[in-house]
Motif scaffolding. Structure first.
Motif, PDB file in Angstrom:
ATOM      1  N   VAL A 208      -5.677  45.843   9.054  1.00  0.00           N
ATOM      2  CA  VAL A 208      -4.684  46.256  10.035  1.00  0.00           C
ATOM      3  C   VAL A 208      -5.332  47.340  10.890  1.00  0.00           C
ATOM      4  O   VAL A 208      -5.631  48.431  10.397  1.00  0.00           O
ATOM      5  CB  VAL A 208      -3.410  46.807   9.362  1.00  0.00           C
ATOM      6  CG1 VAL A 208      -2.366  47.158  10.428  1.00  0.00           C
ATOM      7  CG2 VAL A 208      -2.850  45.804   8.379  1.00  0.00           C
ATOM      8  N   ALA A 231      -3.669  42.157  12.269  1.00  0.00           N
ATOM      9  CA  ALA A 231      -2.763  42.714  13.276  1.00  0.00           C
ATOM     10  C   ALA A 231      -3.219  44.133  13.576  1.00  0.00           C
ATOM     11  O   ALA A 231      -4.129  44.657  12.933  1.00  0.00           O
ATOM     12  CB  ALA A 231      -1.324  42.708  12.753  1.00  0.00           C
ATOM     13  N   THR A 258       4.117  44.071  14.481  1.00  0.00           N
ATOM     14  CA  THR A 258       3.037  44.151  13.494  1.00  0.00           C
ATOM     15  C   THR A 258       3.600  44.244  12.083  1.00  0.00           C
ATOM     16  O   THR A 258       3.108  43.584  11.160  1.00  0.00           O
ATOM     17  CB  THR A 258       2.126  45.357  13.792  1.00  0.00           C
ATOM     18  OG1 THR A 258       1.396  45.097  14.996  1.00  0.00           O
ATOM     19  CG2 THR A 258       1.138  45.602  12.653  1.00  0.00           C
ATOM     20  N   ARG A 261       4.632  40.924  11.033  1.00  0.00           N
ATOM     21  CA  ARG A 261       3.461  40.104  10.706  1.00  0.00           C
ATOM     22  C   ARG A 261       2.952  40.423   9.301  1.00  0.00           C
ATOM     23  O   ARG A 261       2.579  39.519   8.539  1.00  0.00           O
ATOM     24  CB  ARG A 261       2.368  40.358  11.738  1.00  0.00           C
ATOM     25  CG  ARG A 261       1.070  39.596  11.488  1.00  0.00           C
ATOM     26  CD  ARG A 261       1.237  38.128  11.779  1.00  0.00           C
ATOM     27  NE  ARG A 261      -0.027  37.430  11.708  1.00  0.00           N
ATOM     28  CZ  ARG A 261      -0.251  36.367  10.931  1.00  0.00           C
ATOM     29  NH1 ARG A 261       0.721  35.872  10.183  1.00  0.00           N
ATOM     30  NH2 ARG A 261      -1.423  35.777  10.925  1.00  0.00           N
TER      31      ARG A 261
END
Length: 319
Positions: A208, A231, A258, A261
């Protein structure tokens, strides 16, 4: 499902742990957040006033009592002194449901702005020079070893910074590990270390990106993380305002997407109880050989119950 956030210090992993935990809790999902970082900042990231203290006792303060409760009537574990942090459950052990009616959740969970939270405990003055921080994490490892979590239930752990997370078998206790990576060479270097260690044991990871300020930052992470980049979060005025103790509307739409996700990725992971049990036994035997047999004066390999299989069936059969 168990989720860990790891990275180097200052990457924003505690902030993302808090945002993700709050995102889950506010959706109505059962969730427990655990602060496993040496700095113990997750409660404040969740909104606890800086002048307040976390009221529930830390897990590390009651490790003996936790061992007594979890060993139950397991004949392979005659006392708390015979139980180490890696001791796996067997027939007679007490298994846990997430936020169930048991003394561990009752003693150690406190809600912080709607998020149930447990903490490991800070590294105190009495620990200086005589203990490593991983001794604080033993109760967390025992908790996760005895937990039977169902789909759409979540444990979110804010881990210690850097590749130091591999100093125990705790890194194998998760269904998904999110590596929080800034667009810097130092942050990418720690990511590469973690990726290599995780690959050795088949541990699922995803990157991330955090503190992304523009296209150059994103391209840098795409170049160095490749398909691992799941993401990213952009620089957030909402988060900065929270850190400064100011209210500032809602999380930015991109960053909220995000979090969606991340949840979708966790939910898509199949729960592999066989791998969970295999890793638990493997790291217990490693620790027994390396130090625990000597420390306890026992052959701790005998604590492994070969007929025990972890998961919902065990909860129904043995709990």
């Amino acid at each position: 499902m168990r989720v860990a956030f790891v990275r180097k210090g200052g990457s924003g992993k505690t902030t993302l742990s808090a945002l993700f935990s709050r995102h889950l809790a506010h959706s109505g999902a059962p969730v427990v957040a655990i602060d496993g970082d040496i700095n113990q900042h997750l409660a404040y990231a969740l909104g606890l006033d800086e002048n307040a203290s976390f009221g529930a006792p830390p897990l590390s303060a009651r490790t003996g009592e936790i061992k007594d409760y979890l060993r139950g009537t397991n004949p392979r574990i005659p006392s708390r002194d015979a139980m180490v942090k890696t001791t796996p459950p067997g027939r007679g052990s007490r298994l846990l449901r997430l936020l169930g009616d048991d003394e561990i959740h009752a003693h150690h969970v406190q809600s912080v702005h709607g998020v149930p939270l447990m903490v490991t405990g800070a590294f105190g003055e009495s620990d200086l020079g005589v203990a490593c921080y991983h001794s604080k994490l033993g109760a967390v490892e025992l908790y996760l070893n005895h937990l039977v979590d169902e789909p759409a239930e979540y444990v979110v752990l804010d881990m210690t910074a850097g590749a130091d997370a591999f100093a125990s078998g705790l890194f194998t206790r998760f269904d998904m590990t999110f590596l929080v990576v800034e667009p810097t060479r130092k942050s990418v270097s720690v990511y590469r270390q973690y990726r290599e260690h995780a690959a050795e044991f088949g541990i699922p990871i995803a990157v991330v990106g955090n503190k992304i300020t523009g296209e150059d930052d994103l391209l840098f992470l795409k170049e160095h993380a490749g398909d691992d980049l799941l993401a990213h979060c952009e620089q957030s005025p909402f988060v900065r305002a929270q850190e400064q103790g100011r209210a500032h509307g809602e999380l930015e739409p991109h960053n909220a997407r995000t979090l969606d996700r991340l949840r979708e990725t966790v939910d898509a992971r199949p729960k592999d109880w066989a791998a969970f049990q295999r890793h638990a036994v493997e790291f217990h035997l490693r620790n027994a050989t390396a130090w625990a047999n000597s420390a306890s004066g026992r052959d701790l390999a005998t604590q492994v119950d070969p007929d025990f299989q972890h998961g919902p069936a065990a909860l129904a059969t043995y709990a």
